[in-house]
Scaffold this active site. Sequence first.
Site, mmCIF file in Angstrom:
data_model
loop_
_atom_site.group_PDB
_atom_site.id
_atom_site.type_symbol
_atom_site.label_atom_id
_atom_site.label_comp_id
_atom_site.label_asym_id
_atom_site.label_seq_id
_atom_site.Cartn_x
_atom_site.Cartn_y
_atom_site.Cartn_z
ATOM 1 N N TRP A 295 0.408 -2.712 2.213
ATOM 2 C CA TRP A 295 0.414 -3.809 1.221
ATOM 3 C C TRP A 295 1.723 -4.579 1.286
ATOM 4 O O TRP A 295 1.733 -5.806 1.203
ATOM 5 C CB TRP A 295 0.151 -3.279 -0.188
ATOM 6 C CG TRP A 295 -1.210 -2.663 -0.324
ATOM 7 C CD1 TRP A 295 -1.497 -1.370 -0.654
ATOM 8 C CD2 TRP A 295 -2.486 -3.303 -0.115
ATOM 9 N NE1 TRP A 295 -2.852 -1.169 -0.654
ATOM 10 C CE2 TRP A 295 -3.480 -2.334 -0.335
ATOM 11 C CE3 TRP A 295 -2.864 -4.594 0.247
ATOM 12 C CZ2 TRP A 295 -4.842 -2.619 -0.200
ATOM 13 C CZ3 TRP A 295 -4.223 -4.879 0.375
ATOM 14 C CH2 TRP A 295 -5.187 -3.899 0.148
ATOM 15 N N ASP B 148 4.715 -5.201 -6.925
ATOM 16 C CA ASP B 148 3.258 -5.067 -6.875
ATOM 17 C C ASP B 148 2.925 -3.736 -7.538
ATOM 18 O O ASP B 148 3.178 -2.676 -6.979
ATOM 19 C CB ASP B 148 2.817 -5.093 -5.403
ATOM 20 C CG ASP B 148 1.308 -4.908 -5.228
ATOM 21 O OD1 ASP B 148 0.608 -4.684 -6.246
ATOM 22 O OD2 ASP B 148 0.838 -4.995 -4.080
ATOM 23 N N LYS C 173 -7.805 -1.168 -10.158
ATOM 24 C CA LYS C 173 -7.406 0.232 -10.040
ATOM 25 C C LYS C 173 -7.202 0.850 -11.419
ATOM 26 O O LYS C 173 -7.805 1.852 -11.746
ATOM 27 C CB LYS C 173 -6.129 0.368 -9.216
ATOM 28 C CG LYS C 173 -6.371 0.402 -7.719
ATOM 29 C CD LYS C 173 -6.114 -0.899 -7.059
ATOM 30 C CE LYS C 173 -6.490 -0.872 -5.589
ATOM 31 N NZ LYS C 173 -5.852 -1.964 -4.861
#
Length: 353
Positions: free
Chosen positions: A103, A171, A195
């Site tokens: 990511w 993030d 999530k």
Amino acid sequence: MAKRIWNFNPGPATLPLSVLEKARTDLPIYNNTGMAVMELSHRSDDYAKIHSEAKSLLKNLLNIPDNYYILFLQGGASLQFAMIPLNLLSPGSFADYIITGSWSKKAITEANIIAEGKVAGTSEDKNFSYIPKDFDLHAEAKYLHITSNNTIAGTQWHTYPDTENVPLVADMSSDILSRKVDVSKFGLIYAGAQKNLGPAGVTVVIIRKDLVEKARKDIPTLLKYETHVNKDSTFNTPPTYSIYLMKLVLEWVKDQGGLEKMEQVNRKKADTLYTTMDKYSDFFKGAVEKEDRSLMNIELEKKFIAEAVQAGFGGLKGHRSVGGVRVSIYNAMSLQGVEELNKFMINFVMKNG
Ligand SMILES: *Cc1c(COP(=O)(O)O)cnc(C)c1O
């Protein structure tokens, strides 16, 4: 009726059953409006109430100071990879990035399209199995970007880097609301909802007000943070149903006892599984350094997925880039679900050991 399984999916991930049941009750007719939430006008008072309640629940749970805006955007965390450099960098300026997994790599790729992302630290040399401890930070960087929890690699920042005057951008897609954080230490926090916050479709951005003021203005309207700030995230049609479900999840977190309680339960869940992994380390070889272990996504090496599916567990397959087994245990996965899996793991060792 078909049975719900213990769903350890990495994202979209399991949601609290009580939230789903409330959504079912509300589905055809919401609150005497004569229609479903997803049929309400996003300009209506009924929707405005959902929107503002979701914001204030998030503000209270995370203790977000008044000098931050809370935005509900679309495009996932992935659009933030681009929106952040687009708003905060201009040609000739740069930001620092610490690379702890795929990511972060995707994030810096976007920065390099727009201006420059400098690698200020990386754990790629050991396949992202740890969080770097030494960084090469630049005082002139416009921000430092980190990935708080590495959903695929299974590592997590347990103490955030000290950036002095450089805004810290994180993030938090896979660990937001899983523990207490001091929001005032950050310039910007972002998280796709699927999530730990709700269903896919909404992305939360928490941004310090001065960063919005300083941001570039010569970029497309919908990609400007300022646009969404000025219209309270309703410049265009927001993902109303996702925001409504997120509101229910936030109420659930509050009812559970807030972030302190979440953190306590999450730690217990992670400890349960890591203890079994360490006890039977020939079977369950963890892929990451112990001190950097994620409390959200637990990497196991042995492939026992087929038997687990038979026993009523799902979502355990590691990311296609890593393989193996990954157990994702976000807020909505109960301690009971983790204990059932733990029993299964121990039985698996006994049968095969
Ligand atoms: C899942 C995830 C993403 C990607 O999110 P999208 O909403 O699919 O864009 C980005 N970062 C992290 C840490 C993630 O876990």
